[in-house]
Write a protein that holds these residues in place. Structure first.
Motif, PDB file in Angstrom:
ATOM      1  N   ILE A   1       0.842  -1.198   0.000  1.00  0.00           N
ATOM      2  CA  ILE A   1       0.000   0.000   0.000  1.00  0.00           C
ATOM      3  C   ILE A   1       0.876   1.247   0.000  1.00  0.00           C
ATOM      4  O   ILE A   1       0.623   2.196  -0.752  1.00  0.00           O
ATOM      5  N   ALA A   2       1.937   1.234   0.810  1.00  0.00           N
ATOM      6  CA  ALA A   2       2.861   2.371   0.831  1.00  0.00           C
ATOM      7  C   ALA A   2       3.530   2.541  -0.529  1.00  0.00           C
ATOM      8  O   ALA A   2       3.681   3.668  -1.028  1.00  0.00           O
ATOM      9  N   SER A   3       3.925   1.445  -1.150  1.00  0.00           N
ATOM     10  CA  SER A   3       4.541   1.508  -2.468  1.00  0.00           C
ATOM     11  C   SER A   3       3.571   2.114  -3.486  1.00  0.00           C
ATOM     12  O   SER A   3       3.957   2.979  -4.293  1.00  0.00           O
ATOM     13  N   ALA A   4       2.313   1.702  -3.430  1.00  0.00           N
ATOM     14  CA  ALA A   4       1.296   2.258  -4.333  1.00  0.00           C
ATOM     15  C   ALA A   4       1.113   3.750  -4.075  1.00  0.00           C
ATOM     16  O   ALA A   4       0.924   4.538  -5.018  1.00  0.00           O
ATOM     17  N   TYR A   5       1.165   4.161  -2.811  1.00  0.00           N
ATOM     18  CA  TYR A   5       1.054   5.581  -2.452  1.00  0.00           C
ATOM     19  C   TYR A   5       2.172   6.381  -3.117  1.00  0.00           C
ATOM     20  O   TYR A   5       1.918   7.404  -3.763  1.00  0.00           O
ATOM     21  N   PHE A   6       3.414   5.917  -2.971  1.00  0.00           N
ATOM     22  CA  PHE A   6       4.530   6.667  -3.539  1.00  0.00           C
ATOM     23  C   PHE A   6       4.480   6.683  -5.066  1.00  0.00           C
ATOM     24  O   PHE A   6       4.798   7.697  -5.684  1.00  0.00           O
ATOM     25  N   GLN A   7       4.030   5.592  -5.674  1.00  0.00           N
ATOM     26  CA  GLN A   7       3.867   5.581  -7.130  1.00  0.00           C
ATOM     27  C   GLN A   7       2.835   6.616  -7.557  1.00  0.00           C
ATOM     28  O   GLN A   7       3.028   7.341  -8.538  1.00  0.00           O
ATOM     29  N   ALA A   8       1.715   6.691  -6.832  1.00  0.00           N
ATOM     30  CA  ALA A   8       0.673   7.660  -7.160  1.00  0.00           C
ATOM     31  C   ALA A   8       1.205   9.085  -7.014  1.00  0.00           C
ATOM     32  O   ALA A   8       0.939   9.939  -7.870  1.00  0.00           O
ATOM     33  N   VAL A   9       1.960   9.343  -5.942  1.00  0.00           N
ATOM     34  CA  VAL A   9       2.534  10.676  -5.733  1.00  0.00           C
ATOM     35  C   VAL A   9       3.485  11.007  -6.878  1.00  0.00           C
ATOM     36  O   VAL A   9       3.421  12.097  -7.463  1.00  0.00           O
ATOM     37  N   GLN A  10       4.377  10.079  -7.204  1.00  0.00           N
ATOM     38  CA  GLN A  10       5.369  10.344  -8.248  1.00  0.00           C
ATOM     39  C   GLN A  10       4.737  10.514  -9.626  1.00  0.00           C
ATOM     40  O   GLN A  10       5.259  11.253 -10.451  1.00  0.00           O
ATOM     41  N   ASN A  11       3.621   9.859  -9.864  1.00  0.00           N
ATOM     42  CA  ASN A  11       2.948   9.949 -11.161  1.00  0.00           C
ATOM     43  C   ASN A  11       1.876  11.036 -11.208  1.00  0.00           C
ATOM     44  O   ASN A  11       1.238  11.223 -12.244  1.00  0.00           O
ATOM     45  N   GLY A  12       1.648  11.723 -10.081  1.00  0.00           N
ATOM     46  CA  GLY A  12       0.606  12.736 -10.038  1.00  0.00           C
ATOM     47  C   GLY A  12      -0.786  12.157 -10.202  1.00  0.00           C
ATOM     48  O   GLY A  12      -1.693  12.828 -10.674  1.00  0.00           O
ATOM     49  N   ASP A  13      -0.967  10.909  -9.784  1.00  0.00           N
ATOM     50  CA  ASP A  13      -2.237  10.199  -9.924  1.00  0.00           C
ATOM     51  C   ASP A  13      -3.117  10.476  -8.709  1.00  0.00           C
ATOM     52  O   ASP A  13      -3.141   9.716  -7.744  1.00  0.00           O
ATOM     53  N   MET A  14      -3.835  11.582  -8.768  1.00  0.00           N
ATOM     54  CA  MET A  14      -4.632  12.017  -7.623  1.00  0.00           C
ATOM     55  C   MET A  14      -5.796  11.076  -7.331  1.00  0.00           C
ATOM     56  O   MET A  14      -6.201  10.914  -6.184  1.00  0.00           O
ATOM     57  N   ALA A  15      -6.333  10.432  -8.349  1.00  0.00           N
ATOM     58  CA  ALA A  15      -7.438   9.491  -8.131  1.00  0.00           C
ATOM     59  C   ALA A  15      -6.964   8.310  -7.295  1.00  0.00           C
ATOM     60  O   ALA A  15      -7.620   7.931  -6.314  1.00  0.00           O
ATOM     61  N   SER A  16      -5.828   7.744  -7.656  1.00  0.00           N
ATOM     62  CA  SER A  16      -5.286   6.620  -6.873  1.00  0.00           C
ATOM     63  C   SER A  16      -4.890   7.076  -5.481  1.00  0.00           C
ATOM     64  O   SER A  16      -5.110   6.370  -4.503  1.00  0.00           O
ATOM     65  N   LEU A  17      -4.306   8.256  -5.390  1.00  0.00           N
ATOM     66  CA  LEU A  17      -3.918   8.792  -4.095  1.00  0.00           C
ATOM     67  C   LEU A  17      -5.143   8.936  -3.199  1.00  0.00           C
ATOM     68  O   LEU A  17      -5.114   8.551  -2.025  1.00  0.00           O
ATOM     69  N   GLY A  18      -6.215   9.445  -3.757  1.00  0.00           N
ATOM     70  CA  GLY A  18      -7.452   9.595  -2.994  1.00  0.00           C
ATOM     71  C   GLY A  18      -7.999   8.271  -2.499  1.00  0.00           C
ATOM     72  O   GLY A  18      -8.575   8.202  -1.414  1.00  0.00           O
ATOM     73  N   GLU A  19      -7.804   7.211  -3.273  1.00  0.00           N
ATOM     74  CA  GLU A  19      -8.253   5.877  -2.860  1.00  0.00           C
ATOM     75  C   GLU A  19      -7.402   5.313  -1.731  1.00  0.00           C
ATOM     76  O   GLU A  19      -7.879   4.514  -0.926  1.00  0.00           O
ATOM     77  N   LEU A  20      -6.144   5.720  -1.662  1.00  0.00           N
ATOM     78  CA  LEU A  20      -5.225   5.168  -0.660  1.00  0.00           C
ATOM     79  C   LEU A  20      -5.298   5.891   0.677  1.00  0.00           C
ATOM     80  O   LEU A  20      -4.997   5.315   1.714  1.00  0.00           O
ATOM     81  N   LEU A  21      -5.668   7.175   0.649  1.00  0.00           N
ATOM     82  CA  LEU A  21      -5.744   7.958   1.883  1.00  0.00           C
ATOM     83  C   LEU A  21      -7.131   7.823   2.495  1.00  0.00           C
ATOM     84  O   LEU A  21      -8.138   8.026   1.812  1.00  0.00           O
ATOM     85  N   HIS A  22      -7.171   7.502   3.779  1.00  0.00           N
ATOM     86  CA  HIS A  22      -8.445   7.437   4.495  1.00  0.00           C
ATOM     87  C   HIS A  22      -9.078   8.829   4.498  1.00  0.00           C
ATOM     88  O   HIS A  22      -8.384   9.843   4.574  1.00  0.00           O
ATOM     89  N   GLU A  23     -10.374   8.868   4.413  1.00  0.00           N
ATOM     90  CA  GLU A  23     -11.093  10.150   4.395  1.00  0.00           C
ATOM     91  C   GLU A  23     -10.754  11.011   5.614  1.00  0.00           C
ATOM     92  O   GLU A  23     -10.720  12.228   5.532  1.00  0.00           O
ATOM     93  N   GLU A  24     -10.476  10.374   6.747  1.00  0.00           N
ATOM     94  CA  GLU A  24     -10.187  11.103   7.989  1.00  0.00           C
ATOM     95  C   GLU A  24      -8.706  11.003   8.369  1.00  0.00           C
ATOM     96  O   GLU A  24      -8.365  11.045   9.552  1.00  0.00           O
TER      97      GLU A  24
END
Length: 131
Positions: free
Chosen positions: A8-31
């Motif tokens: 999950i952390a690896s997917a987070y960093f990939q999303a950050v590096q790729n500017g993939d805000m949709a994936s980032l939003g899926e990985l971060l808890h709403e709260e």
């Protein structure tokens, strides 16, 4: 569970590096609770995914779109915690920044619920971002 959290952390960093805000939003808890280091305009505790996105957007604006995690050196898991050693950079006007850091993520039920960030040179980062 630790290996899943590292994934999950690896997917987070990939999303950050790729500017993939949709994936980032899926990985971060709403709260999510986010602990941004230093004594600059972005420092402090942010609560909620919307507050985190607002901060990240303002950081991108302040850095003219150059703020980036350019390297993820390693990811290490221990239960619901994942530590990442990283390198991040940014430029704005006549200032530039590049340094190592550590991000500590707490993962529960497949979502990042809390994040602590550490800068290799807090004074330089504060000077870069300003107040």
């Amino acid at each position: 569970m630790t290996s899943t959290n590292v994934d999950i952390a690896s997917a987070y960093f990939q999303a950050v590096q790729n500017g993939d805000m949709a994936s980032l939003g899926e990985l971060l808890h709403e709260e999510i609770v986010w602990h941004q280091p230093g004594a600059n305009r972005f420092s402090g505790r942010k609560e909620g995914r919307d507050a985190v996105f607002a901060m990240l957007g303002a950081m991108m604006e302040a850095s003219h779109g150059t703020f980036a995690i350019d390297k993820v050196h390693s990811l290490m898991g221990n239960g619901d915690l994942v530590a990442a050693t990283i390198h991040f950079t940014g430029r704005r006007d006549d200032a530039s920044m590049g340094m190592d850091g550590v991000d500590l993520l707490r993962v529960q039920s497949g979502k990042i619920v809390e994040m602590w960030l550490f800068s290799g040179d807090p004074a330089a980062e504060d000077a870069f971002w300003g107040n």
